[in-house]
Design an enzyme around this catalytic site. Structure first.
Site, PDB file in Angstrom:
ATOM      1  CE  LYS A   1       3.715   2.546  13.200  1.00 23.34           C
ATOM      2  NZ  LYS A   1       4.555   2.550  12.486  1.00 23.34           N
TER       3      LYS A   1
ATOM      4  CG  HIS B   1      -1.911  -1.325   0.969  1.00 23.75           C
ATOM      5  ND1 HIS B   1      -3.060  -1.005   1.982  1.00 23.75           N
ATOM      6  CD2 HIS B   1      -1.895  -2.659   0.214  1.00 23.75           C
ATOM      7  CE1 HIS B   1      -3.312  -1.888   1.903  1.00 23.75           C
ATOM      8  NE2 HIS B   1      -3.700  -2.385   0.664  1.00 23.75           N
TER       9      HIS B   1
ATOM     10  CE1 TYR C   1      -5.606   2.427  11.435  1.00 22.70           C
ATOM     11  CE2 TYR C   1      -5.174   2.808   9.315  1.00 22.70           C
ATOM     12  CZ  TYR C   1      -5.051   2.151   9.760  1.00 22.70           C
ATOM     13  OH  TYR C   1      -3.919   1.358  10.590  1.00 22.70           O
TER      14      TYR C   1
ATOM     15  N   PRO D   1      -3.776  -0.742  19.305  1.00 20.88           N
ATOM     16  CG  PRO D   1      -5.843  -2.623  18.142  1.00 20.88           C
ATOM     17  CD  PRO D   1      -5.557  -1.745  19.743  1.00 20.88           C
TER      18      PRO D   1
ATOM     19  CE1 TYR E   1      -1.145   3.235  10.007  1.00 22.26           C
ATOM     20  CE2 TYR E   1      -0.849   2.942   7.991  1.00 22.26           C
ATOM     21  CZ  TYR E   1      -1.301   2.792   8.543  1.00 22.26           C
ATOM     22  OH  TYR E   1      -1.847   1.208   8.521  1.00 22.26           O
TER      23      TYR E   1
END
Length: 384
Positions: free
Chosen positions: A291, A72, A195, A287, A379
């Site tokens: 990580k 991604h 998200y 979560p 991220y």
């Protein structure tokens, strides 16, 4: 029995450490209380930072990852009835890969066994001695002692290794919500993770494969899963993900579902004498920031390098700095995970002022390149 490194726990941390040590000529024994079938079925996180994917490839266990992993280059933040793409690769030059932790474990077990690795399933560790390093475990009704030079505690949050550190300090935070997660036999409704912040609570659309979807809903931390029949789950997901553009969520058969509480936890130091903690034995992250697995991989990569240095040139400089180096990275991940969690979730105790501040912050993240870059570089992960 004797080995150079006794590894407690056959999760991704323990298995990868054993593999990395093997590639450099260092012997290890991996002790795991569960049977192999259970270990290979455990469902966990599935988003790899580029650094994690690179470590797996460079060490020779990335073949299936490259064939089946979903790379991604961005993610979507969705709120206020609209989606906003964060172009991860454009902002950082790096990517993330969706590849389930379950598959990483299968790959590592297959590699270790094919190379003659000593993996002992159904071996319950009952005690560790960090000073005269040894591990005591039970298998087949008998008690055994494994002497070693170093113990690697990769046995998770509830393991026996962390309590063996006498000078331990812990820092933790519990959250008033959890995640109701489902694995569904339905093609994903998105090409990149979504998200979503909604007044009814957070939602996440993830992926496992081109035909399997992984989705999550924010629920109270003590919620009863029996209150969530399949129909209610799909209805709530559709409500939270709804956007003005007409996008629709695909639904289908739910294969698995469960509720996971959310916690932040760090233990310091990550070393006592010849015992070294790694992964969930030392730190837990909510979560939201994806990580946990990546921190475990960075821990054991640094530990492997330190053990190789000790074996090859007799220096313990890297071992002496192991805890500080890992904790620096862990606290950065803790902060990012906390930030993502509190930014996207609905706090049941929050007033209208706090809710409007959150929406303002979300709008800033998607409208400022600098703010989006901060999210993106955390991220995709920092290089070791």
């Amino acid at each position: 029995m004797r080995t150079q490194v006794a590894i407690v726990g056959a999760g991704p941390a323990g298995l990868l450490l054993s593999h990395l040590l093997h590639t450099r000529g260092i012997d290890s024994v991996v002790l795991e209380s569960r049977d192999r079938s259970y270990v290979e079925r455990r469902q966990r996180a599935g988003l790899l930072e580029q650094g994690t994917a690179d470590i797996l490839r460079d060490s020779g266990v990335g073949g299936r990852l490259d064939r089946e992993g979903l790379v991604h280059e961005g993610l979507e933040l969705r709120f206020g009835g609209a989606g906003h793409r964060i172009p991860l690769t454009e902002l950082t030059g790096r990517t993330v890969t969706v590849y389930a932790q379950t598959e990483i474990v299968k790959d590592l077990i297959a590699e270790r066994l094919s190379a003659g690795g000593d993996l002992r399933f159904e071996s319950e560790v009952v005690a560790v001695d960090p000073s005269a390093p040894s591990v005591t475990f039970r298998k087949d009704g008998r008690t055994h002692t494994l002497d070693c030079d170093v113990i690697a505690g990769c046995d998770g949050f509830h393991g026996v290794c962390r309590p063996a550190v006498p000078t331990l300090r812990t820092f933790e935070r519990d959250y008033p919500y959890g995640w109701l997660g489902i694995l569904a036999d339905v093609p994903p409704s998105t090409d990149e993770l979504i998200y979503c912040h909604h007044e009814r609570g957070f939602a996440l659309h993830s992926l496992r494969s081109p035909t399997i979807s992984r989705l999550y809903l924010q629920v109270p931390h003590d919620e009863d899963i029996a209150r969530w029949p399949d129909e209610r789950i799909w209805e709530e997901l559709s409500t939270r993900f709804a956007v003005d553009s007409g996008w629709r969520l695909k639904d289908g058969q739910i294969l698995e579902k469960g509720i996971t509480p959310m916690r932040s936890f760090v233990a310091e130091p990550m070393r006592h004498d010849r015992l070294f903690l790694a992964g969930d034995a030392a730190h837990i992250v909510p979560p939201t920031g994806a990580k946990g697995l990546n921190l475990a991989v960075s821990d054991v990569t640094m530990l492997a390098e330190a053990l190789v240095e000790m074996a090859e040139i007799g220096s313990e400089a890297l071992l002496d700095s192991y805890s500080d180096n890992c904790l620096k990275r862990a606290w950065r991940a803790e902060h990012f995970s906390y930030w993502m969690t509190t930014l996207l979730h609905t706090d049941p105790s929050e007033n209208a002022f706090g809710r409007r501040l959150r929406l303002s912050h979300l709008d800033y993240v998607v409208s400022s390149r600098a703010a989006a870059t901060t999210l993106a570089e955390n991220y995709v992960g920092f290089p070791l």
